[in-house]
Design an enzyme around this catalytic site. Structure first.
Site, PDB file in Angstrom:
ATOM      1  N   ASP A 235       0.866  -1.171   0.000  1.00 19.15           N
ATOM      2  CA  ASP A 235       0.000   0.000   0.000  1.00 19.15           C
ATOM      3  C   ASP A 235       0.906   1.225   0.000  1.00 19.15           C
ATOM      4  O   ASP A 235       1.821   1.319   0.816  1.00 19.15           O
ATOM      5  CB  ASP A 235      -0.872  -0.031   1.260  1.00 19.15           C
ATOM      6  CG  ASP A 235      -2.064   0.876   1.119  1.00 19.15           C
ATOM      7  OD1 ASP A 235      -2.488   1.127  -0.027  1.00 19.15           O
ATOM      8  OD2 ASP A 235      -2.571   1.354   2.141  1.00 19.15           O
TER       9      ASP A 235
ATOM     10  N   GLY B 125       0.961   6.779 -12.112  1.00 21.87           N
ATOM     11  CA  GLY B 125       0.416   7.536 -10.976  1.00 21.87           C
ATOM     12  C   GLY B 125       0.970   8.948 -10.871  1.00 21.87           C
ATOM     13  O   GLY B 125       0.977   9.720 -11.849  1.00 21.87           O
TER      14      GLY B 125
HETATM   15  P1  ITT Z   1      -3.447  -1.919  -5.348  1.00 22.94           P
HETATM   16  O1  ITT Z   1      -4.021  -1.402  -4.072  1.00 22.94           O
HETATM   17  O2  ITT Z   1      -4.335  -2.855  -6.093  1.00 22.94           O
HETATM   18  O3  ITT Z   1      -2.066  -2.513  -5.164  1.00 22.94           O
HETATM   19  P2  ITT Z   1      -3.517   0.889  -6.132  1.00 22.94           P
HETATM   20  O4  ITT Z   1      -3.194   1.583  -7.429  1.00 22.94           O
HETATM   21  O5  ITT Z   1      -4.866   1.102  -5.532  1.00 22.94           O
HETATM   22  O6  ITT Z   1      -3.209  -0.678  -6.340  1.00 22.94           O
HETATM   23  P3  ITT Z   1      -2.254   2.141  -3.800  1.00 22.94           P
HETATM   24  O7  ITT Z   1      -3.547   2.299  -3.111  1.00 22.94           O
HETATM   25  O8  ITT Z   1      -1.125   1.598  -3.014  1.00 22.94           O
HETATM   26  O9  ITT Z   1      -2.391   1.228  -5.113  1.00 22.94           O
HETATM   27  O10 ITT Z   1      -1.717   3.464  -4.482  1.00 22.94           O
HETATM   28  C1  ITT Z   1      -2.141   4.707  -4.122  1.00 22.94           C
HETATM   29  C2  ITT Z   1      -2.023   5.675  -5.268  1.00 22.94           C
HETATM   30  O11 ITT Z   1      -0.693   6.164  -5.294  1.00 22.94           O
HETATM   31  C3  ITT Z   1      -2.339   5.107  -6.657  1.00 22.94           C
HETATM   32  O12 ITT Z   1      -3.106   6.044  -7.340  1.00 22.94           O
HETATM   33  C4  ITT Z   1      -0.979   4.960  -7.303  1.00 22.94           C
HETATM   34  O13 ITT Z   1      -1.048   5.207  -8.691  1.00 22.94           O
HETATM   35  C5  ITT Z   1      -0.147   6.026  -6.585  1.00 22.94           C
HETATM   36  N1  ITT Z   1       1.234   5.542  -6.456  1.00 22.94           N
HETATM   37  C6  ITT Z   1       1.660   4.498  -5.717  1.00 22.94           C
HETATM   38  N2  ITT Z   1       2.967   4.305  -5.886  1.00 22.94           N
HETATM   39  C7  ITT Z   1       3.382   5.237  -6.778  1.00 22.94           C
HETATM   40  C8  ITT Z   1       4.602   5.524  -7.393  1.00 22.94           C
HETATM   41  O14 ITT Z   1       5.675   4.794  -7.188  1.00 22.94           O
HETATM   42  N3  ITT Z   1       4.652   6.528  -8.254  1.00 22.94           N
HETATM   43  C9  ITT Z   1       3.573   7.263  -8.523  1.00 22.94           C
HETATM   44  N4  ITT Z   1       2.365   7.049  -8.016  1.00 22.94           N
HETATM   45  C10 ITT Z   1       2.265   6.037  -7.138  1.00 22.94           C
END
Ligand code: ITT
Length: 184
Positions: free
Chosen positions: A64, A140
């Site tokens: 997460d 992201g």
């Molecule tokens: P899962 O929970 O299914 O693993 P998710 O995309 O919902 O996938 P998170 O809740 O952990 O994952 O991610 C939170 C947000 O932060 C999500 O919109 C990601 O695109 C962004 N994010 C996470 N890691 C990132 C990174 O390394 N670089 C840029 N954005 C990131």
């Protein structure tokens, strides 16, 4: 081989690459799982993994992550996924218009179910919110997160050497390697 449950292909690709540098093969279980709401990434990761463990019943990990912007008092933090889907990078840039303090961090928490219980490992990286989107790589918030002059989206694979994910996964893989050498 170790199972990584995530709906996010960008995350999986990075973790797979990091795994290769540690000689750990990571298998993708593409799945959207229920994420409990909460104000703390560790708590969310543990509760989500415990819920999933009831279904999966064999070892796996989830991760997460969140972006924490200092001038926004840590927003979007644990709500990063929702905020990305709604206001996105343009929305964050808008909130930051005219703000001098651009400091931000990414945090990642890995929750590993070893077949018995859940353990967590975390990693952080500090940077700045750029004033505009830059770069085509990554996913992201990468185009707006600046690390030592370049955004993560401009860094490509070099992001994997310094990212929050790299640091969390490294702690995790080191710990399972230690467990393995102890039981061998
Ligand atoms: P899962 O929970 O299914 O693993 P998710 O995309 O919902 O996938 P998170 O809740 O952990 O994952 O991610 C939170 C947000 O932060 C999500 O919109 C990601 O695109 C962004 N994010 C996470 N890691 C990132 C990174 O390394 N670089 C840029 N954005 C990131």
């Amino acid at each position: 081989m170790i199972l990584f449950i995530t709906s996010n292909e960008g995350k999986f690709k990075e973790v797979k690459r990091i795994g290769e540098t540690f000689g750990v093969e990571v298998e993708w279980m593409k799945m959207e799982y229920e994420e409990i709401q909460g104000s703390d990434l560790e708590e969310i990761a543990i509760k989500s993994a415990e819920l999933l463990a009831k279904e999966i019943k064999k070892p796996f990990f989830i991760e997460d992550s969140g972006l924490f912007v200092e001038a926004l008092k840590g927003f979007p933090g644990p709500y990063s996924s929702y905020v990305f889907k709604t206001i996105g990078n343009n929305g964050i840039l808008k909130l930051m218009e005219g703000v001098n303090n651009r400091k931000a961090k990414f945090k990642a928490v890995v929750a590993y179910f070893d077949g018995k219980g859940v353990r967590t490992f975390s990693g952080e990286v500090h940077g700045l919110i750029a004033t505009e989107k830059r770069g085509e790589k990554g996913f992201g918030y990468d185009p707006i997160f600046e690390y030592k002059g370049r955004t993560f989206a401009e860094m490509g694979d070099e992001k994997n050497e310094v990212s929050h994910r790299r640091r969390a996964i490294e702690n995790f893989f080191r710990s399972i390697a230690k467990d393995r050498s102890r039981t061998q």
